[in-house]
Design a protein around this motif. Structure first.
Motif, PDB file in Angstrom:
ATOM      1  N   LEU A  50       0.955  -1.228   0.185  1.00 13.63           N
ATOM      2  CA  LEU A  50       0.097  -0.005  -0.079  1.00 13.63           C
ATOM      3  C   LEU A  50       0.883   1.291  -0.156  1.00 13.63           C
ATOM      4  CD1 LEU A  50      -2.912   1.414   0.311  1.00 13.63           C
ATOM      5  CD2 LEU A  50      -2.464   1.198   2.926  1.00 13.63           C
ATOM      6  N   GLN A  51       0.740   2.124  -0.997  1.00 13.43           N
ATOM      7  CA  GLN A  51       1.486   3.385  -1.067  1.00 13.43           C
ATOM      8  C   GLN A  51       0.512   4.565  -0.884  1.00 13.43           C
ATOM      9  OE1 GLN A  51       2.616   4.949  -4.850  1.00 13.43           O
ATOM     10  NE2 GLN A  51       4.812   5.311  -4.059  1.00 13.43           N
ATOM     11  N   VAL A  52       0.971   5.079   0.395  1.00 13.19           N
ATOM     12  CA  VAL A  52       0.161   6.217   0.646  1.00 13.19           C
ATOM     13  C   VAL A  52       0.849   7.259   0.424  1.00 13.19           C
ATOM     14  CG1 VAL A  52      -1.090   7.378   3.080  1.00 13.19           C
ATOM     15  CG2 VAL A  52      -0.873   4.824   2.704  1.00 13.19           C
ATOM     16  N   ARG A  53       0.294   8.244  -0.522  1.00 13.04           N
ATOM     17  CA  ARG A  53       0.753   9.523  -0.684  1.00 13.04           C
ATOM     18  C   ARG A  53      -0.400  10.615  -0.202  1.00 13.04           C
ATOM     19  NH1 ARG A  53       2.388   8.224  -6.670  1.00 13.04           N
ATOM     20  NH2 ARG A  53       0.915  10.385  -6.789  1.00 13.04           N
ATOM     21  N   GLU A  54       0.231  11.755  -0.366  1.00 10.72           N
ATOM     22  CA  GLU A  54      -0.692  13.079  -0.141  1.00 10.72           C
ATOM     23  C   GLU A  54      -2.098  12.966  -0.708  1.00 10.72           C
ATOM     24  OE1 GLU A  54      -0.006  17.695  -0.073  1.00 10.72           O
ATOM     25  OE2 GLU A  54       1.596  16.753   1.003  1.00 10.72           O
ATOM     26  N   ASP A  55      -1.826  12.665  -2.075  1.00 12.08           N
ATOM     27  CA  ASP A  55      -2.983  12.787  -2.880  1.00 12.08           C
ATOM     28  C   ASP A  55      -3.801  11.503  -3.292  1.00 12.08           C
ATOM     29  OD1 ASP A  55      -0.829  12.335  -4.324  1.00 12.08           O
ATOM     30  OD2 ASP A  55      -1.238  13.053  -6.174  1.00 12.08           O
ATOM     31  N   SER A  56      -3.136  10.426  -2.923  1.00 12.83           N
ATOM     32  CA  SER A  56      -3.785   9.046  -3.207  1.00 12.83           C
ATOM     33  C   SER A  56      -3.302   7.987  -2.449  1.00 12.83           C
ATOM     34  CB  SER A  56      -3.425   8.673  -4.598  1.00 12.83           C
ATOM     35  OG  SER A  56      -1.988   8.465  -4.730  1.00 12.83           O
ATOM     36  N   HIS A  57      -4.043   6.968  -2.375  1.00 14.34           N
ATOM     37  CA  HIS A  57      -3.660   5.644  -1.734  1.00 14.34           C
ATOM     38  C   HIS A  57      -3.762   4.553  -2.653  1.00 14.34           C
ATOM     39  CE1 HIS A  57      -4.711   6.694   2.906  1.00 14.34           C
ATOM     40  NE2 HIS A  57      -4.366   7.682   2.115  1.00 14.34           N
ATOM     41  N   SER A  58      -2.623   3.976  -3.316  1.00 15.62           N
ATOM     42  CA  SER A  58      -2.414   3.003  -4.333  1.00 15.62           C
ATOM     43  C   SER A  58      -1.984   1.638  -3.550  1.00 15.62           C
ATOM     44  CB  SER A  58      -1.584   3.466  -5.359  1.00 15.62           C
ATOM     45  OG  SER A  58      -1.923   4.765  -5.738  1.00 15.62           O
ATOM     46  N   LEU A  59      -2.662   0.664  -4.137  1.00 21.96           N
ATOM     47  CA  LEU A  59      -2.447  -0.532  -3.845  1.00 21.96           C
ATOM     48  C   LEU A  59      -1.948  -1.429  -4.836  1.00 21.96           C
ATOM     49  CD1 LEU A  59      -2.790  -2.282  -1.190  1.00 21.96           C
ATOM     50  CD2 LEU A  59      -5.362  -3.042  -2.203  1.00 21.96           C
ATOM     51  N   TYR A  60      -0.674  -1.982  -4.759  1.00 19.61           N
ATOM     52  CA  TYR A  60       0.039  -2.676  -5.762  1.00 19.61           C
ATOM     53  C   TYR A  60       0.153  -4.334  -5.255  1.00 19.61           C
ATOM     54  CZ  TYR A  60       1.497   1.680  -7.365  1.00 19.61           C
ATOM     55  OH  TYR A  60       1.814   2.889  -7.951  1.00 19.61           O
ATOM     56  N   GLY A  61      -0.268  -5.053  -6.307  1.00 20.82           N
ATOM     57  CA  GLY A  61      -0.444  -6.440  -5.931  1.00 20.82           C
ATOM     58  C   GLY A  61       0.765  -7.177  -6.839  1.00 20.82           C
ATOM     59  N   PHE A  62       1.178  -8.335  -6.057  1.00 19.47           N
ATOM     60  CA  PHE A  62       2.163  -9.186  -6.712  1.00 19.47           C
ATOM     61  C   PHE A  62       2.064 -10.855  -6.424  1.00 19.47           C
ATOM     62  CE2 PHE A  62       3.790  -5.250  -4.810  1.00 19.47           C
ATOM     63  CZ  PHE A  62       4.225  -4.542  -5.763  1.00 19.47           C
ATOM     64  N   SER A  63       2.445 -11.526  -7.201  1.00 16.80           N
ATOM     65  CA  SER A  63       2.057 -12.999  -7.388  1.00 16.80           C
ATOM     66  C   SER A  63       2.739 -13.609  -6.429  1.00 16.80           C
ATOM     67  CB  SER A  63       2.192 -13.681  -8.577  1.00 16.80           C
ATOM     68  OG  SER A  63       3.627 -13.435  -9.160  1.00 16.80           O
ATOM     69  N   SER A  64       4.194 -13.153  -5.948  1.00 14.66           N
ATOM     70  CA  SER A  64       5.055 -13.726  -4.909  1.00 14.66           C
ATOM     71  C   SER A  64       5.641 -12.566  -4.061  1.00 14.66           C
ATOM     72  CB  SER A  64       6.216 -14.376  -5.755  1.00 14.66           C
ATOM     73  OG  SER A  64       7.098 -13.463  -6.387  1.00 14.66           O
ATOM     74  N   LYS A  65       5.954 -13.114  -3.008  1.00 14.29           N
ATOM     75  CA  LYS A  65       6.764 -12.195  -1.958  1.00 14.29           C
ATOM     76  C   LYS A  65       7.932 -11.575  -2.406  1.00 14.29           C
ATOM     77  CE  LYS A  65       4.901 -14.286   2.143  1.00 14.29           C
ATOM     78  NZ  LYS A  65       5.189 -15.014   3.429  1.00 14.29           N
ATOM     79  N   THR A  66       8.794 -12.502  -3.183  1.00 13.21           N
ATOM     80  CA  THR A  66      10.013 -11.957  -3.883  1.00 13.21           C
ATOM     81  C   THR A  66       9.803 -10.914  -4.806  1.00 13.21           C
ATOM     82  OG1 THR A  66      10.846 -14.257  -4.026  1.00 13.21           O
ATOM     83  CG2 THR A  66      11.847 -12.888  -5.333  1.00 13.21           C
ATOM     84  N   GLU A  67       8.740 -11.013  -5.677  1.00 14.21           N
ATOM     85  CA  GLU A  67       8.410  -9.635  -6.556  1.00 14.21           C
ATOM     86  C   GLU A  67       8.057  -8.419  -5.548  1.00 14.21           C
ATOM     87  OE1 GLU A  67       5.912  -8.646 -10.278  1.00 14.21           O
ATOM     88  OE2 GLU A  67       5.247 -10.334  -9.209  1.00 14.21           O
ATOM     89  N   ARG A  68       7.202  -8.857  -4.557  1.00 15.78           N
ATOM     90  CA  ARG A  68       6.995  -7.438  -3.672  1.00 15.78           C
ATOM     91  C   ARG A  68       8.265  -6.819  -3.004  1.00 15.78           C
ATOM     92  NH1 ARG A  68       3.061  -8.562   1.206  1.00 15.78           N
ATOM     93  NH2 ARG A  68       4.985  -9.717   1.889  1.00 15.78           N
ATOM     94  N   GLU A  69       9.155  -7.775  -2.791  1.00 14.90           N
ATOM     95  CA  GLU A  69      10.304  -7.278  -1.945  1.00 14.90           C
ATOM     96  C   GLU A  69      11.290  -6.477  -2.934  1.00 14.90           C
ATOM     97  OE1 GLU A  69      10.793  -7.080   1.350  1.00 14.90           O
ATOM     98  OE2 GLU A  69       8.891  -7.965   1.185  1.00 14.90           O
ATOM     99  N   ILE A  70      11.403  -7.078  -4.282  1.00 14.73           N
ATOM    100  CA  ILE A  70      11.976  -6.212  -5.237  1.00 14.73           C
ATOM    101  C   ILE A  70      11.444  -4.940  -5.577  1.00 14.73           C
ATOM    102  CG2 ILE A  70      12.963  -6.396  -7.823  1.00 14.73           C
ATOM    103  CD1 ILE A  70      13.447  -9.333  -7.071  1.00 14.73           C
ATOM    104  N   PHE A  71      10.037  -4.888  -5.690  1.00 13.52           N
ATOM    105  CA  PHE A  71       9.384  -3.708  -5.862  1.00 13.52           C
ATOM    106  C   PHE A  71       9.803  -2.741  -4.714  1.00 13.52           C
ATOM    107  CE2 PHE A  71       5.500  -1.057  -4.954  1.00 13.52           C
ATOM    108  CZ  PHE A  71       5.451  -0.716  -6.381  1.00 13.52           C
ATOM    109  N   LYS A  72       9.662  -3.081  -3.643  1.00 17.12           N
ATOM    110  CA  LYS A  72       9.989  -2.279  -2.490  1.00 17.12           C
ATOM    111  C   LYS A  72      11.305  -1.766  -2.552  1.00 17.12           C
ATOM    112  CE  LYS A  72       7.711  -3.583   1.488  1.00 17.12           C
ATOM    113  NZ  LYS A  72       7.513  -4.728   2.616  1.00 17.12           N
TER     114      LYS A  72
END
Length: 193
Positions: A50-72
């Motif tokens: 979940l990316q929280v910014r001043e103007d929006s809250h955006s949810l990003y989804g990943f098929s694996s934990k590895t992909e999420r960690e690399i995104f972060k």
């Protein structure tokens, strides 16, 4: 805050999905890699950021934990926003991004649309140590991205085995038997862990 969502797949597009979780529909931005991993079943589980910014809250989804960690890791680099990180994970698999950073492959990172030479170098400089520390250089596999491998590693992780050790054992199994099924990989790994 929201670490994963599990529910009924309502809508599936190459850049986003809608998951119904007990009557609440969540709009989740995804990469093409995740899109290719999503089965055409009704029930779906995605790891989220979940990316929280001043103007929006955006949810990003990943098929694996590895992909999420690399995104972060990618969005922690100055000049790389969530959309650029998502584009990277759409153009390259998480394994390719990980290995490109670990091996200092500027050309590979630069091959992603919207990433110039300076940004590619910054990604490598900023993340190389983190990637090597988290994944270990000897662990970088020569085996292409493999969903059976990911599922087996996820199962071994749930069973409480060390991630690095599990990945080394699973890589050895897959080098010997590239077509092994998830169950076979897990059984063999349990004998060797």
């Amino acid at each position: 805050m929201i670490t994963h969502l599990e529910g009924k797949l309502v809508e599936k597009n190459p850049t986003d999905v809608v998951i119904d979780c007990n009557g609440v529909g969540y709009f989740i931005n995804i990469s093409l890699h995740t899109f290719s991993q999503i089965p055409d079943r009704e029930h779906l589980k995605l790891y989220t950021y979940l990316q929280v910014r001043e103007d929006s809250h955006s949810l990003y989804g990943f098929s694996s934990k590895t992909e999420r960690e690399i995104f972060k890791l990618l969005i922690s680099v100055s000049g790389i926003g969530a959309n650029t990180a998502r584009t990277m994970l759409s153009s390259l698999t998480p394994e390719q991004v990980k290995e490109g950073i670990a091996n200092g492959d500027v050309a590979l990172i630069q091959s992603v649309k919207g990433i110039g030479a300076k940004t590619a170098q910054r990604v490598i400089i900023d993340l190389k140590d983190k990637v090597l520390k988290v994944y270990g250089i000897d662990e970088l596999s020569l085996i292409p991205n493999n969903t059976s491998k990911d599922e087996a590693l996820s199962a071994l992780d749930v069973l409480g085995f060390n991630k690095k050790q599990s990945e080394k054992v699973v890589d050895k199994i897959l080098q010997a038997q590239p077509d092994a099924l998830v169950e076979q990989i897990i059984k063999e790994a349990l004998k060797n862990l």
